[in-house]
Design an enzyme around this catalytic site. Structure first.
Site, PDB file in Angstrom:
ATOM      1  N   GLY A 165       0.563  -5.124   1.020  1.00 49.56           N
ATOM      2  CA  GLY A 165      -0.490  -5.100   0.014  1.00 49.56           C
ATOM      3  C   GLY A 165      -0.054  -5.756  -1.290  1.00 49.56           C
ATOM      4  O   GLY A 165      -0.898  -6.262  -2.045  1.00 49.56           O
ATOM      5  N   GLU A 191      -0.645  -9.304  -0.754  1.00 54.25           N
ATOM      6  CA  GLU A 191      -2.112  -9.472  -0.736  1.00 54.25           C
ATOM      7  C   GLU A 191      -2.666  -9.452  -2.161  1.00 54.25           C
ATOM      8  O   GLU A 191      -3.575 -10.215  -2.499  1.00 54.25           O
ATOM      9  CB  GLU A 191      -2.762  -8.370   0.111  1.00 54.25           C
ATOM     10  CG  GLU A 191      -2.496  -8.563   1.606  1.00 54.25           C
ATOM     11  CD  GLU A 191      -3.062  -7.431   2.456  1.00 54.25           C
ATOM     12  OE1 GLU A 191      -2.871  -6.255   2.075  1.00 54.25           O
ATOM     13  OE2 GLU A 191      -3.689  -7.710   3.488  1.00 54.25           O
ATOM     14  N   GLU A 243       3.521  -4.992   7.828  1.00 51.69           N
ATOM     15  CA  GLU A 243       2.606  -4.005   8.437  1.00 51.69           C
ATOM     16  C   GLU A 243       2.814  -3.841   9.931  1.00 51.69           C
ATOM     17  O   GLU A 243       2.686  -2.744  10.479  1.00 51.69           O
ATOM     18  CB  GLU A 243       1.140  -4.403   8.180  1.00 51.69           C
ATOM     19  CG  GLU A 243       0.651  -4.202   6.769  1.00 51.69           C
ATOM     20  CD  GLU A 243       0.992  -5.334   5.820  1.00 51.69           C
ATOM     21  OE1 GLU A 243       1.825  -6.198   6.166  1.00 51.69           O
ATOM     22  OE2 GLU A 243       0.430  -5.350   4.712  1.00 51.69           O
ATOM     23  N   ALA A 250       0.847  -1.194   0.000  1.00 52.26           N
ATOM     24  CA  ALA A 250       0.000   0.000   0.000  1.00 52.26           C
ATOM     25  C   ALA A 250       0.881   1.242   0.000  1.00 52.26           C
ATOM     26  O   ALA A 250       2.054   1.181   0.350  1.00 52.26           O
ATOM     27  CB  ALA A 250      -0.891  -0.025   1.235  1.00 52.26           C
TER      28      ALA A 250
END
Ligand code: NAD
Length: 704
Positions: free
Chosen positions: A103, A106, A126, A62
């Site tokens: 991310g 993911e 994270e 992210a």
């Protein structure tokens, strides 16, 4: 297409992520991927999709700068995008050409098939920002690699190589060669063999062994939980993956993620992340400034600091010549370096071959002629202006043109040192912290005449030797020690009114400091601090100091090195035990001053400690010694054991509220030693305007 390219090869659409440097999933990239997937699904000629990264990354995750901002939820959000991919009727293959973090992993897990470069690093970092993987990571990873491995990855935040995950359902193939070609081949096989779009969500987790791992993990992270809420929440989210249907697990994960996002700890850790990156930016030194090549380094002085400084360069393959005044001092210094490396070999962290290589890169000399070719010379001789003068005058004669001449001085005026040469523009301070081969911090002390390319090269050198460089202006103690001196003085004065050393240390260690001030002093050497104080007594005759630390020193209690300091130490041990002798001296001092000792609460100790740091930090900002508030935080986070979950002293100040701090300081100023509590004008101004340190930018940044 900005952010991503869309091409097709036969019946396969290829979406190439193009958001350098690491293809972070900012809203633009998310939209581009979603457009690509929809376009492929609407094109009858396309029967499968490949998503591939570019550069060295598949996807770094992210976009952290979007965290906590409305743009984070802007359509398509990560959740929307991953649902779109997972529900794509046409199979999607992730071609993990390199780094896949957070991310990014993911994203890969939302795809139906995955091919990875064997060397690619896959991870869920994270937790290091006080968060958990919030877009399906805690639900899909346990399904794909098993609960134990997923917990390890999610709770530690450390990446794992694709090679080590090759046998799990996470990866359909690992390759050493061309990853996009292998992914394309797999996509063609999926089409030819009419293979289904495999969804991670459909995998059932074997819950029989999972509970034991979950319980073990809870026990392991519980001691950290007070200051770091994220690891326990990570476990809670993985537990939901085990116990709940996929969609319910996703909801639980999302709500835990949002909860963590709003914690002060996560905000502090994210602040620290950006602060470290931001410290390298120097407003008036453009990023493209041509750097001076640094291929050979010389270090003057092979004492405590010189040896460690030399090791930093040798560790990155840069040859170093160390210069001393006598053969005995040189031999002593080099043998300390050797012993240091030998102990790393013994611990298995350095191979014998690398040990030999490193030792071969370090040479000793007694002659300045041997360092004439150095591109960078770092002086680490005695902290004495006369000795520095002799060294810099000599360097001015022998160093080649364009060489950077650096001083490791902690307290002396760098501009004065520069003036001993006819090339002050080449002189800079490189203030390493002890132990110099370990401590992450490097204060880069910019003299009045330091050239911009010297400053830029010094910042690049910091990065090369894996340190965090922070620019400081010239002042007594620079950023770190100047604040530290004020803090020590406050803590020593608190002894006079009623506190004891162990109580103060404990209160600050409970706050999160690695060590309280008296334990730090015993480690650094009370004699060193005494030397600094004696100078401060002369330079600031109006300042009131406690006499207790001097009395401790008069007894020869210099700290760990002398077996006694603020605490007692058993021979050869570092664990401190309370000294009744020191406590008696503290009580005697209060009596001598006519003070009735009172109970000092832990909260007051923390306030006096932190507010003294913050107040001096404000002065440092206002004087332009630090470029920005976050640089002060970086100094404390990397060099002074300040707790990262508090974000640094000035970030912490913003969380407390500057007007609250000012109010407490005004109260303190009505008590004992009011002179120490004069608020910095900047602190007053910001508090009155309802602002924070983060809001503050200097009127004119840097030097022209
Ligand atoms: N010790 C620390 O924690 C620390 C931390 C940051 C900065 N510093 C600074 O680093 C510098 C060195 O400190 P240190 O603790 O390593 O001192 P040290 O006393 O351990 O070592 C100094 C070395 O310099 C050598 N030396 C003296 N004069 C010399 C000369 N003219 N030419 C060549 N070598 C000479 C000495 O023989 C000695 O080996 C000082 O300026 C100090 O303020 C020290």
């Amino acid at each position: 297409m900005p952010f991503a390219d869309y091409t097709s090869q036969g019946a396969v659409a290829v979406i190439t992520l193009k958001n350098p440097p690491v293809n972070a999933l900012s809203v633009g990239l998310r939209a581009a991927i979603a457009d690509g997937v929809e376009r492929a699904n609407n094109d009858a000629a396309i029967r499968a999709i490949v998503i591939v990264g570019s550069g060295s990354a598949f996807c770094g995750g992210a976009d952290v700068s979007e965290f906590g901002q409305p743009v984070m939820a802007a359509s398509p959000s990560l959740w929307d995008l991953f649902a779109l991919i997972e529900n794509s009727p046409k199979p999607v293959v992730a071609a993990i050409n390199g780094l896949a973090l957070g991310g990014g992993l993911e994203l890969a897990m939302a795809c139906h098939y995955r091919v990875a470069a064997a060397a690619a690093q896959l991870g869920m970092p994270e937790v290091k920002l006080g968060l958990l993987p919030g877009a399906g990571g805690t639900q899909r990873l346990p399904r794909l690699v098993g609960v134990e491995r997923a917990l390890n990855m999610i709770v530690s935040g450390n990446p794992v190589s694709a090679r080590d995950l090759a046998q799990t359902p996470l990866l359909d193939a690992t390759v050493d060669g061309d990853v996009p070609a292998a992914a394309l081949e797999l996509a063609e096989r999926v089409i030819a063999e009419k293979l289904p779009a495999k969804k991670a969500r459909d995998i059932r987790i074997d819950s029989t062994t999972a509970e034991a791992f979950l319980q073990f993990s809870r026990g392991a992270v519980a001691p950290l939980a007070k200051n770091y809420p994220a690891p326990l929440k990570c476990i809670q989210a993985v537990a939901a993956a085990v116990a709940q249907p996929f969609d319910d697990g996703l909801k639980i994960e999302k709500s835990l993620f949002i909860e963590l996002m709003n914690t002060t700890e996560s905000k502090a850790l994210r602040h620290a992340f950006f602060a470290m990156r931001g410290a390298a930016k120097i407003p008036d030194v453009p990023a493209g400034t041509a750097l001076r090549p640094i291929k050979r380094v010389a270090v003057i002085g092979a004492g405590t600091m010189g040896g460690g400084i030399a090791m930093n360069f040798v560790n990155t393959g840069i040859p170093v010549t160390v210069l001393e005044t006598t053969q005995a001092a040189l031999d002593r210094g080099l043998s300390t370096v050797r012993k240091n490396y030998e102990s790393t070999v013994k611990k298995g962290r350095l191979s014998p071959a690398d040990f030999e290589k490193r030792m071969s890169l370090i040479t000793g000399t007694l002659s300045y002629e041997d360092i004439a070719a150095a591109d960078l010379v770092i002086e680490a001789v005695f902290e004495d202006m006369e000795v520095k003068r002799q060294v810099f005058q000599k360097l001015d004669q022998v160093a080649k043109r364009g060489a950077i001449l650096a001083s490791n001085t902690s307290t002396l005026d760098l501009d004065k040192i520069a003036a001993y040469t006819k090339r002050p523009e080449d002189v800079i301070g490189l203030h390493f912290f002890s132990p110099a081969n370990v401590s992450k911090l490097l204060e880069i002390v910019r003299g009045a005449k330091s050239a911009k390319d010297v400053v830029a090269t010094s910042m690049a050198v910091a990065k090369q030797i894996k340190k965090v460089g922070v620019i400081s202006g010239v002042c007594d103690g620079f950023i770190g020690n100047r604040m530290m001196n004020v803090y020590f003085r406050q803590m020593e004065l608190l002894l006079d009114v009623g506190a004891l050393p162990a109580q103060i240390d404990q209160a600050l260690e409970n706050f999160g400091f690695a060590m309280g001030p008296f334990r730090v002093a015993d480690l650094a050497g009370n004699d060193v601090l005494w030397y600094i104080r004696k100078r401060l007594y002369l330079e600031y005759p109006d300042r009131v100091f406690s006499k207790t630390p001097d009395r401790i020193c008069e007894l020869g209690r210099f700290g760990q090195k002398s077996g006694a300091g603020w605490y007692d130490y058993k021979p050869g041990e570092r664990s401190a035990s309370v000294s009744t002798l020191v406590n008696d001296i503290v009580l005697e001092e209060s009596a001598r001053l006519g003070l009735t000792r009172r109970t000092v609460g832990d909260e007051e100790i923390v306030q006096r400690a932190l507010y003294s740091l913050i107040n001096e930090g404000a002065r440092i900002l206002e004087e332009g010694i630090a470029l920005r508030a976050s640089d002060v935080d970086v100094v404390y986070l990397t060099g002074y054991g300040f707790p990262d979950f508090r974000g640094g002293p000035l970030f912490y100040a913003d969380t407390v509220g500057l007007s609250n701090i000012l109010r407490s300081m005004r109260e303190f100023s009505r008590g004992y030693q009011p002179d120490a509590w004069q608020p910095a004008p900047l602190l007053v101004r910001l508090a009155e305007e309802g602002k924070t340190f983060a809001d503050w930018t200097p009127p004119t940044r840097g030097k022209t």
